[in-house]
Design an enzyme around this catalytic site. Structure first.
Site, mmCIF file in Angstrom:
data_model
loop_
_atom_site.group_PDB
_atom_site.id
_atom_site.type_symbol
_atom_site.label_atom_id
_atom_site.label_comp_id
_atom_site.label_asym_id
_atom_site.label_seq_id
_atom_site.Cartn_x
_atom_site.Cartn_y
_atom_site.Cartn_z
ATOM 1 C CE LYS A 119 29.305 74.936 25.234
ATOM 2 N NZ LYS A 119 30.727 74.542 25.289
ATOM 3 C CE LYS B 218 26.444 70.659 35.056
ATOM 4 N NZ LYS B 218 27.014 69.763 34.016
ATOM 5 C CE LYS C 54 33.156 77.853 32.409
ATOM 6 N NZ LYS C 54 32.484 76.553 32.194
#
Length: 352
Positions: A130, A213, A216
């Protein structure tokens, strides 16, 4: 670290007789998507109906490790709660609450921070992934210590089992290590939780990009089925799903990712095996599969959407349900924190 057999009689708030199962998912979108529902929420509902003591939470404290809008956060927390209940979580059976409603999470996290090595925390791959997107300098300390707060989430409730995906396996291992370390240094205080890896859960992919996958964070929501989508919109997305070269309906993740994804969704929603579905569509075209899947998906998801919208019309009732769940959660969490404070030599919190 070698794991010792825990004497449960030394832990007053351990579950009695049945395993305590604990899980949750961040309120980071305006709706859950089909992957969340099939991969997590349906499994939670099944666990609730098994011989276990289940607890579910909405980790809003984790959600602020990245910039967020306060009003949006409150809205999304309610939306998540409404959808969990609509999908089958019974707050009368399984306490459902927001993480921020139980201050013991943060209080335990600080203690665990202090027994976690910097190098140990640095090895957490999710932080690396991240922070790499925007650079380490822009990443918050909260994002760095996220796995330690996750450990506190689990340990504060003396959870026996934690349903996690493969991407959370490393965090669960850290949780186990911290529980064992604390027990070794300060005396038996924590149950060492076991991972309940959801190997049988179907992995759902984006309808427009079936090699990624469903998420969102996708560039467009055209390939995402949101649980709050209108039925017509859900059907349209399925009928517009990317398929593959050829016309044979067969399951092959490498050669036919689009059709394989549709077959996976069909199997997950219908309960039929993929082989049974493939046999039924032998000699038929992709369009036949899409039309039937669209009908199946809207039939199953429409009642969840309708119930969630009904719940969202009464935010005060949703808040009451969350507050009730938080009160039940604190009955367990406060005992754990008391034991931790005594173990490390802290003064007990003052009752106001």
């Amino acid at each position: 670290m070698a794991e010792e057999k825990i004497d449960r009689s030394l832990i007053p708030n351990a579950s009695a007789g049945v395993p305590r199962v604990f899980s949750g998912a961040q309120p980071s979108a305006d709706s859950l998507h089909l992957g969340n529902y099939i991969g997590a929420v349906r499994n939670w509902v099944n666990m609730q109906n098994e011989d276990s003591e289940s607890m579910f939470f909405i980790p809003d404290m984790h959600a602020i490790t990245v910039p967020q809008d306060p009003a949006e956060m409150q809205k999304r927390t309610r939306v998540a709660a409404a959808q969990y209940i609509a999908a089958g979580i019974d707050p009368e059976v399984s306490p459902l609450f927001a993480q921020s409603q139980v201050p013991e999470h943060a209080q335990l996290a600080w203690v665990l921070n202090c027994i976690t090595g910097f190098g140990e925390a640095s090895r957490m791959t999710q932080f690396k992934d991240k922070s790499a997107k925007n650079g380490v300098d822009s990443a918050s300390v909260g994002l760095f210590t996220y796995p330690i707060l996750m450990a506190a989430d689990i340990l504060i409730y003396q959870a026996d089992q934690v349903p996690v995906g493969e991407d959370q396996r490393q965090h669960l291992e850290l949780t186990r290590n911290l529980a064992q370390r604390f027990n070794s240094r300060f005396g038996t205080t924590f149950i060492v939780p076991e991972g309940k890896i959801m190997k049988d859960s179907a992995k759902i992919y984006d309808l427009q990009n079936p090699t990624s996958k469903m998420s969102k964070s996708a560039e467009t929501d055209k390939g995402i089925i949101w649980l709050l989508d209108e039925p017509k919109k859900t059907a349209k997305k399925i009928k517009s799903a990317v398929t593959d070269d050829g016309s044979v309906i067969a399951f092959d993740r490498e050669a036919k990712p689009g059709v394989s994804n549709l077959l996976t969704i069909y199997s997950a929603l219908s309960g039929e095996s993929i082989d049974e579905i493939v046999a039924r569509y032998e000699g038929k075209m992709y369009g036949h599969l899409k039309v039937d899947l669209a009908e199946l998906a809207t039939e199953q998801l429409a009642p969840i959407r309708q119930r969630a919208l009904e719940l969202l019309e009464d935010p005060a009732e949703l808040d009451r349900l969350l507050a009730t769940g938080a009160a039940k959660a604190r009955e367990i969490a406060s005992v754990t924190l008391k034991n931790v404070y005594e173990a490390v030599g802290f003064q007990q919190p003052v009752e106001l």
